[in-house]
Each structure stands twice: as structure tokens, then as C-alpha cells.
Design an enzyme around this catalytic site. Structure first.
Site, PDB file in Angstrom:
ATOM      1  N   CYS A  12       7.528   0.156 -15.871  1.00 53.05           N
ATOM      2  CA  CYS A  12       7.881   1.548 -15.565  1.00 53.05           C
ATOM      3  C   CYS A  12       7.556   1.938 -14.124  1.00 53.05           C
ATOM      4  O   CYS A  12       6.921   2.964 -13.894  1.00 53.05           O
ATOM      5  CB  CYS A  12       7.114   2.450 -16.512  1.00 53.05           C
ATOM      6  SG  CYS A  12       5.347   2.112 -16.442  1.00 53.05           S
TER       7      CYS A  12
ATOM      8  N   PRO B  25      -8.461 -25.099   0.177  1.00 49.92           N
ATOM      9  CA  PRO B  25      -7.062 -24.689   0.060  1.00 49.92           C
ATOM     10  C   PRO B  25      -6.733 -24.271  -1.371  1.00 49.92           C
ATOM     11  O   PRO B  25      -7.226 -24.852  -2.331  1.00 49.92           O
ATOM     12  CB  PRO B  25      -6.292 -25.956   0.429  1.00 49.92           C
ATOM     13  CG  PRO B  25      -7.200 -27.070   0.022  1.00 49.92           C
ATOM     14  CD  PRO B  25      -8.605 -26.564   0.243  1.00 49.92           C
TER      15      PRO B  25
HETATM   16  N1  LLP Z   1     -11.541 -19.555   0.229  1.00 54.56           N
HETATM   17  C1  LLP Z   1     -11.826 -18.243   0.189  1.00 54.56           C
HETATM   18  C2  LLP Z   1     -13.194 -17.799   0.483  1.00 54.56           C
HETATM   19  C3  LLP Z   1     -10.827 -17.318  -0.125  1.00 54.56           C
HETATM   20  O1  LLP Z   1     -11.104 -16.018  -0.153  1.00 54.56           O
HETATM   21  C4  LLP Z   1      -9.508 -17.776  -0.412  1.00 54.56           C
HETATM   22  C5  LLP Z   1      -8.442 -16.836  -0.759  1.00 54.56           C
HETATM   23  C6  LLP Z   1      -9.281 -19.170  -0.367  1.00 54.56           C
HETATM   24  C7  LLP Z   1     -10.309 -20.020  -0.032  1.00 54.56           C
HETATM   25  C8  LLP Z   1      -7.933 -19.763  -0.663  1.00 54.56           C
HETATM   26  O2  LLP Z   1      -6.969 -19.336   0.246  1.00 54.56           O
HETATM   27  P1  LLP Z   1      -5.502 -19.997   0.239  1.00 54.56           P
HETATM   28  O3  LLP Z   1      -5.629 -21.420   0.709  1.00 54.56           O
HETATM   29  O4  LLP Z   1      -4.974 -19.927  -1.142  1.00 54.56           O
HETATM   30  O5  LLP Z   1      -4.748 -19.144   1.188  1.00 54.56           O
HETATM   31  N2  LLP Z   1      -3.479 -12.917  -3.839  1.00 54.56           N
HETATM   32  C9  LLP Z   1      -3.063 -13.190  -2.483  1.00 54.56           C
HETATM   33  C10 LLP Z   1      -3.945 -14.223  -1.824  1.00 54.56           C
HETATM   34  C11 LLP Z   1      -5.397 -13.841  -1.827  1.00 54.56           C
HETATM   35  C12 LLP Z   1      -6.280 -14.899  -1.194  1.00 54.56           C
HETATM   36  C13 LLP Z   1      -7.706 -14.598  -1.365  1.00 54.56           C
HETATM   37  N3  LLP Z   1      -8.617 -15.586  -0.868  1.00 54.56           N
HETATM   38  C14 LLP Z   1      -1.606 -13.602  -2.482  1.00 54.56           C
HETATM   39  O6  LLP Z   1      -0.981 -13.642  -3.549  1.00 54.56           O
HETATM   40  O7  LLP Z   1      -1.028 -13.863  -1.420  1.00 54.56           O
END
Ligand code: LLP
Length: 412
Positions: free
Chosen positions: A342, A273
Site C-alpha cells: 500500500c 565483502p
Molecule cells: N563490513 C561492515 C562493517 C559493514 O558495515 C558492511 C556493510 C560490510 C562489511 C559489507 O559491505 P558490502 O561488501 O556488502 O558492501 N542494505 C544496503 C547495504 C548496507 C551495507 C551495510 N554495511 C544495500 O542494500 O545497499
């Protein structure tokens, strides 16, 4: 909740955000250690006594002062690059606490991961498996590996952050996985220890998670029957949070979607997470530099912070609550809260009710702890913001504001 009004003043766990702003300047990120602890504990306790390790996804926020708080709680990490591996080591994690994921790992990164002996490298393709096998053989060792499975399931999230469908660049198609495990097990340099799946991010419908975990668990059982005993199943990350206050599934719903299938396999469970642990723990604070009021009721509140510090609204049309730090009495007015960049996409909040405001007022963007600071840039030659951690009623700068000298030091 850590960010709350005391009378009309927004505070983080009792510490006034105006006070921090006067001292460190704007923009800055501020994080609550208390919310970090609570969010981590919520995920951890949801999985109860089922054997599990939480590998916090560093990509969400890897500022060392923040990551150390998570380490002190027993968290492990998921690194998505060589840079994140080095940051994890500096934050005090040891290689057996690191899983290494990522769709384009370079040979340099793989060599480093193999030499360190990280807990698992989550492999993305047959080609990458062959490269790792070669690297491990050259080092006279065996690399602990898992395959990232692409189960072809739609996570029902924003297309930019959906990763589990066949059309996505991620993982190995599930129908190729079993044969690839047999090939890997026959390789002197590879030790298959797990299976990995990550469907997408900001998931608020958990049915896709349940299906993906069930499918990957069945695969792990097949692989074990093929004579390749696996240790763990890594269910990735992706649990969503509420940005607008509406109810969303929480850690216990998440555990209920994952545990039944995994329990039957007896495999150790790994989780990655990111957002669910850090999003609510952070806010971005800026200051109003201009107000533009036009006939027909259009009002722009112009801040000294925007998409260079927080990309999410511009990139994903993401919603973040934007609130005044000192609440003024009076009627709200429909407002666009915008940044100084910008581009018209540099809009943090569009068409929202916002109270009376004046130039110089502090404004906070909430739930910005995940994918905020880490995605900030020097666009328009803006300096990376300062970061502050609030803990037990005290605050300290955990990353100073970048200076022009810092930036220009890299140039001729
Ligand atoms: N594991 C892997 C292999 C991942 O690619 C990701 C996120 C996570 C874990 C963690 O996921 P989470 O629990 O945070 O959802 N920049 C985007 C989110 C990109 C997520 C990429 N991978 C945003 O601001 O919504």
C-alpha cells in the site's frame, strides 16, 4: 552468468525458474551455488598469496544453506549482531573465524562474544572499549579487539550506506585512535590485535578505499612503534557490483587499491565483502497478478512481490533489472513494475521497456542475492518468502516459506 535464457526461458544454471515457481509458489528467492563459488574465488584469488582472510559479511545474506557453501570454500565471517554470531555457529563456523562488528553492541552480545573468544571485536568507541574491558575482567579473560577507525573519507556512494565520514555514527575519529590504543593496551581485559576500517557499501570508485587503507596502515605502524604489536588490518567490505550492466571495478582492481599499502606493513589482511559475493548469485521471482493499461501509454505490471521482499528500490532508489521468466514475442512497452504493498514507493522498476506480459507470468528481479531476503519484512502481514539453492543442476528449498502459523505463534 548463472541467470540466462535458454531459448525464451529464464534458467539458473540450467534449472528452469518456472519449474521451481510451479513447485514452491511465489515469491521466492533463488541462489546459484556456482555464482557464489565463482564470486568468492574471484575475491580470494585477487589477493593472491598475500596473507588474508575473507570474513564474508553475513548481513548481506545469512541463510544457513547459503552460508554453508561459503564456509566450504574457506570463508570466515563478519557478524553484526548476536543473532548473526549464533547463525554463524550453527552454520559451522568456530569463534576464531568470526569478527564482531556493529555500532550498538549490547552488553549481552559483548558478553557472549567475549565468552566465545571470537577472533576480534571491532570496537566503535572509548565507551564500548571500557564496557568490553569490564566484561573480560569479570570473565577472567582478555578480549581480542580492534578499533574501527573513522578516517573521514567520502566513499562516493549512496548517502544511506556511506559510513566513513566524520558526520557518520561509525567508528572512532582517527585523531583519537592512537591514544585510545595506548589506553586499551594498558587494560588487563583488552588485547589490541588489529585496526579496522569500513568506508561504505556499493563503492564503484576505489580511490577512497586506497586512501583509507593507506591512512589506516600508517596508523597501525604508529601503534606498533608505540609498543603495541598488531596482527592484522581489517579493510572492511564495500566493493560495488554492476546492477545495470555498466562496467565497474572488480576484485582485482580492489586488490590493487588495497595491497600496496598493506604489503609494506606486513600486517595480515582481513576483508569483509558481502555484496560482491552474493548479489549476482540471487534473484527474486514473483508472479504477475494484474496488468493496468492506461491511455497515454502508461502500463503497470503488478506483481505478488515488492518492497516487503526487496527493500532496495524503495529505500535507496536502487536499480535492479526486472525481466520476464518466459519471454513473449512482441514489442516492448514502457512499464512500471510494482508490488502489492500500500505505498507508491513499492515500485521495483520505473519507466522501463518491458515485453508483452500476461497475468500469471513469472517475473525475476536480478542481482537480488545481497540485502534482499535479509531485509524482507512482514509488512502488510506478508509472509517471508521461500528460498531455493541451485547446485550442480539440482535445486532444493533452503528456507521454507513462512506460514501464518509461524507468524502468529509469537502473539497472544
Ligand atoms: N563490513 C561492515 C562493517 C559493514 O558495515 C558492511 C556493510 C560490510 C562489511 C559489507 O559491505 P558490502 O561488501 O556488502 O558492501 N542494505 C544496503 C547495504 C548496507 C551495507 C551495510 N554495511 C544495500 O542494500 O545497499
Amino acid at each position: 552468468v548463472s541467470f540466462h535464457y535458454q531459448d525464451a526461458h529464464l534458467a539458473c544454471d540450467g534449472v528452469s525458474l518456472s519449474e521451481i515457481g510451479e513447485r514452491v509458489g511465489t515469491p521466492f528467492y533463488v541462489y546459484s551455488a556456482r555464482t557464489l563459488r565463482e564470486s568468492y574465488a574471484a575475491v580470494d584469488t585477487a589477493f593472491g598469496d598475500y596473507p588474508h582472510d575473507i570474513h564474508y559479511a553475513l548481513k548481506a545474506n545469512s541463510t544457513i544453506g547459503l552460508v554453508r557453501v561459503l564456509r566450504s570454500l574457506g570463508s570466515h565471517v563478519d557478524a553484526n549482531s548476536g543473532g548473526e554470531i549464533e547463525v554463524a555457529l550453527r552454520a559451522g563456523f568456530i569463534p576464531p573465524q568470526i569478527v564482531f562488528t556493529g555500532v550498538g553492541k549490547t552488553n549481552d552480545e559483548l558478553e557472549r562474544a567475549v565468552e566465545l573468544g571470537v577472533k576480534t571485536i571491532n570496537i566503535e568507541s572509548a565507551g564500548e572499549a571500557a564496557r568490553i574491558a569490564g566484561i573480560a575482567a569479570a570473565q577472567g579473560t582478555r578480549a581480542r579487539v580492534a578499533l574501527r577507525i573513522n578516517p573521514d573519507i567520502d566513499p562516493k556512494s549512496h548517502p544511506h550506506i556511506s559510513t566513513g565520514q566524520k558526520s557518520a555514527k561509525f567508528g572512532v575519529p582517527i585523531e583519537h585512535a592512537r591514544a585510545l590504543y595506548r589506553d586499551m593496551a594498558a587494560c588487563a581485559g583488552l588485547e589490541p590485535v588489529g585496526v579496522h576500517v569500513h568506508l561504505g557499501s556499493q563503492m564503484v570508485d576505489l580511490e577512497p578505499v586506497r586512501r583509507a587503507v593507506a591512512i589506516v596502515t600508517a596508523l597501525a605502524e604508529d601503534i606498533t612503534r608505540d609498543g603495541i604489536p598488531l596482527e592484522h588490518l581489517d579493510a572492511g567490505g564495500g566493493l560495488g557490483v554492476s546492477y545495470d550492466g555498466r562496467a565497474v571495478p572488480g576484485p582485482s582492481d580492489y586488490a590493487a587499491a588495497i595491497l600496496p599499502a598493506v604489503r609494506s606493513s606486513g600486517l595480515r589482511l582481513l576483508l569483509e565483502p558481502g555484496r560482491a559475493i552474493v548479489a549476482a548469485a540471487g534473484a527474486l521471482v514473483g508472479r504477475i497478478v494484474d496488468l493496468k493499461q492506461y491511455e497515454g501509454g502508461r502500463r503497470f505490471v503488478v506483481l505478488d512481490t515488492g518492497m516487503s521482499e526487496l527493500m532496495r528500490p524503495a529505500l535507496y532508489d536502487a536499480f535492479h533489472r526486472v525481466v520476464p521468466v518466459e519471454r513473449r514475442a512482441g514489442d516492448e512497452q514502457i512499464t512500471d513494475v510494482v508490488g502489492p504493498i500500500c505505498e507508491t514507493s513499492d515500485t521495483l522498476a520505473k519507466g522501463r521497456p518491458f515485453p508483452p506480459a500476461a497475468v500469471g507470468d513469472f517475473v525475476a528481479v536480478l542481482d537480488a542475492g545481497a540485502y534482499g531476503s535479509v531485509m524482507s519484512s512482514n509488512y502488510n502481514r506478508r509472509m517471508l518468502p521461500a528460498e531455493v539453492l541451485v547446485d550442480e543442476g539440482r535445486w532444493r528449498v533452503i528456507r521454507r516459506r513462512q506460514s501464518l502459523e509461524d507468524v502468529l505463534a509469537l502473539e497472544e
